[in-house]
Write a protein that holds these residues in place. Structure first.
Motif, PDB file in Angstrom:
ATOM      1  N   PRO A  93       0.828  -1.210   0.000  1.00  0.00           N
ATOM      2  CA  PRO A  93       0.000   0.000   0.000  1.00  0.00           C
ATOM      3  C   PRO A  93       0.860   1.258   0.000  1.00  0.00           C
ATOM      4  N   ALA A  94       0.295   2.333  -0.480  1.00  0.00           N
ATOM      5  CA  ALA A  94       1.012   3.607  -0.470  1.00  0.00           C
ATOM      6  C   ALA A  94       1.051   4.210   0.930  1.00  0.00           C
ATOM      7  N   GLU A  95       0.071   3.881   1.769  1.00  0.00           N
ATOM      8  CA  GLU A  95      -0.007   4.405   3.118  1.00  0.00           C
ATOM      9  C   GLU A  95       0.401   3.321   4.122  1.00  0.00           C
ATOM     10  N   ASN A  96       0.827   3.771   5.311  1.00  0.00           N
ATOM     11  CA  ASN A  96       1.215   2.846   6.388  1.00  0.00           C
ATOM     12  C   ASN A  96       2.188   1.781   5.889  1.00  0.00           C
ATOM     13  N   LEU A  97       3.199   2.236   5.154  1.00  0.00           N
ATOM     14  CA  LEU A  97       4.111   1.324   4.472  1.00  0.00           C
ATOM     15  C   LEU A  97       4.941   0.502   5.466  1.00  0.00           C
ATOM     16  N   ARG A 133      10.305   8.255  -4.871  1.00  0.00           N
ATOM     17  CA  ARG A 133       9.542   7.103  -4.380  1.00  0.00           C
ATOM     18  C   ARG A 133      10.478   5.942  -4.056  1.00  0.00           C
ATOM     19  N   GLU A 250       9.391  14.860  10.490  1.00  0.00           N
ATOM     20  CA  GLU A 250       8.630  13.735   9.981  1.00  0.00           C
ATOM     21  C   GLU A 250       9.253  13.159   8.713  1.00  0.00           C
ATOM     22  N   GLU A 251       9.696  14.044   7.787  1.00  0.00           N
ATOM     23  CA  GLU A 251      10.284  13.574   6.536  1.00  0.00           C
ATOM     24  C   GLU A 251      11.706  14.085   6.344  1.00  0.00           C
TER      25      GLU A 251
END
Length: 523
Positions: A93-97, A133, A250-251
């Motif tokens: 998934p793209a989220e909660n990787l 990505r 965060e990033e």
């Protein structure tokens, strides 16, 4: 602090509460988890796997029809080599990787993870959404593996691969963080220890007084990238120098160089000391530094070198009082992500860097103990990427010749190289001098051949031109082997075999030729 590999429970991610590892896994091969953006990249990495092993593939994207077809061909080829693939790629998934990756880690229980480059997109030509990505996926893999190891106490050897899509005749990859060369060392009490990096820790195996081994123990180092340089000083204490990722938001993240000392064999590792990096005021550049290289000179001074974010070189050394001098910029020659430090016959340290934009290497040296660093373009060395290895026992450099792939050795001060008459190998060659063989003092070399087996060579100390004798061992190895002399001055070869398990072979006593006792495969 450290902990030994054992069964642990208490998974809080909804997966299996315990991980079990079959004691026969080493005979069948590794459990490999391959995590890439799409099936096209997965196909490249599959073609480079020699096996044996069982592969599960995770991808963020389904890819094009052509990429899926290429993956199917690569999977069939890998299966014919004893490396079967567990069906089509599983989706991510793209989220909660990180959470999703943890579930797959518990499901597969891998001993190896192959993924992409955390620094993908750092070059202007690659600074696009795809590169971003790819880098984000690799960072999520490192985070997930580190958390998985904390919960299970199992080391997972993680290889971040840099993809070269322009290579001919087909794309190839190389490791972003190459395995250390001198990763097995003899401590002050004569016992041998082996050190290999995993995300967030160092895996250590230790030889006991009775010759039995324990490990792997995980020596905690939160944020440690799978990059490590192992150097041993005149006092016999190994220094471990690595890169640690630190979060600034965060990033937002950066890396810092860290160093720790191992004093007594098998005892807890000393505290990690932060050496920062040359870009303290430029965090976006600081994350792009290369893997550090460490070496001691004969006076006991520890030097650390690394490629900086501008692709030039920096150095730092420890003063006599234990403090560290500031980072020093060596100059403007653009370097590839491949540097080695070697001790010269005069006891000083030379730095050899493969050039980024043209063939050859640059040698950095100091004319005297307090002299300035100077650059020398003189060494007649044209090396295949990934093959440079220091040979401090003879003040030499070993490598594969760029035009033919032939193993060579360039001696300090020599004009040209000497061929080592070796088999086709990959990676770097390691060696130990002063090994008694039939009444001669010899250098024993070890390398990984193109089929993933350990091969051993020997020549009279300082005389590779007199002939090098090579022998196959049939022992699988996932990384270039390490060579070390034990407390009895016999040579020992260490490999990381299928199942990511340490295997060692010790020179047999009272032999007129170089012979080894049976391989000891650690369960």
């Amino acid at each position: 602090m450290g902990h030994s590999a054992k069964r642990r429970g208490g998974d809080r991610h909804g997966a299996q509460p315990q991980v079990t590892r079959d004691s026969g896994a080493g005979a069948r091969g590794s459990r490999i988890l391959l995590v890439t953006p799409g099936p096209g990249t997965a196909a490249v990495l599959l073609r480079e796997e020699t096996g044996p092993g069982h592969v599960t593939v995770l991808c963020l994207e389904a890819g094009t029809e052509s990429e899926r077809a290429d993956f199917s061909r690569a999977a069939a080829e890998a299966g014919s080599r004893g490396c079967p693939v567990d069906g089509a790629p599983r989706g991510l998934p793209a989220e909660n990787l990180v959470r999703a990756l943890l579930r797959h880690l518990y499901d597969v229980a891998p001993d190896r993870v192959l993924t992409c480059d955390p620094l993908a997109g750092r070059d202007a030509a690659e600074a696009d959404d795809a590169g971003e990505r790819e880098g984000a996926l690799a960072l999520a893999v490192l985070d997930a593996v580190e958390e998985y190891q904390r919960e299970t106490a199992y080391p997972v050897f993680t290889d971040c691969r840099v993809l070269d899509r322009r290579a001919w005749p087909a794309p190839v990859s190389r490791p972003r963080y190459p395995a250390p060369t001198a990763w097995a060392v003899r401590g002050t009490d004569g016992r041998v220890s082996a050190y290999l990096p995993v995300p967030g820790a160092v895996a250590r195996w230790t030889e006991g007084a009775d010759g039995r081994w324990t490990g792997p123990a995980l020596l905690d180092a939160p944020g440690l990238l799978p990059a490590l340089s192992v150097a041993q000083g005149p006092d016999g204490y190994p220094a471990l120098v690595g890169l640690r990722r630190v979060r600034r938001g965060e990033e937002d993240w950066n890396v810092e160089v860290v160093v720790a000392l191992q004093y007594q064999t098998g005892r807890p590792l000393g505290p990690w000391r932060v050496l920062a990096n040359p870009h303290r005021g430029e965090p976006l550049l600081g994350r792009y530094v290369g893997a550090p290289v460490a070496a001691y000179d004969d006076g006991g001074t520890l030097y650390v070198f690394l490629r900086n974010g501008y692709d030039t070189l920096n150095a730092r050394h420890q003063r006599a009082d234990g403090s560290w001098a500031p980072w020093f910029h060596l100059g403007g020659h653009k370097a590839a992500d491949e540097i080695v430090a070697m001790r010269t016959p005069r006891g000083r340290i030379d730095l050899i860097a493969r050039m980024r934009d043209e063939p050859g290497v640059v040698r950095w040296y100091r004319a005297g103990p307090k002299g300035a660093w100077e650059a020398d373009r003189g060494p007649n060395v044209h090396a295949l990427p990934g093959s440079l290895a220091a040979a401090p026992e003879s003040g030499a450099l070993r490598y594969r010749y760029a035009e033919t792939g032939e193993l060579c050795q360039w001696g300090w001060g020599a004009y040209g190289p000497v061929g080592l008459n070796g088999p086709a190998v990959r990676g770097r060659v390691s060696a130990a001098p002063g090994v008694a063989v039939g009444g001669w003092s010899c250098t024993v070399l070890a390398a990984e051949d193109e089929q993933g087996h350990c091969v051993i060579g020997t020549h009279v100390d300082g005389r590779p031109d007199s002939g090098v004798w090579w022998s196959p061992t049939g022992q699988r190895t996932l990384i270039p082997p390490a060579v070390v002399r034990d407390r009895e001055e016999r040579v020992m070869i260490a490999t990381l075999g299928p199942g990511a398990r340490l295997a060692v072979a010790r020179q047999a006593p009272d032999e007129q030729a170089l012979a080894f006792e049976p391989w000891l495969d650690l369960v």
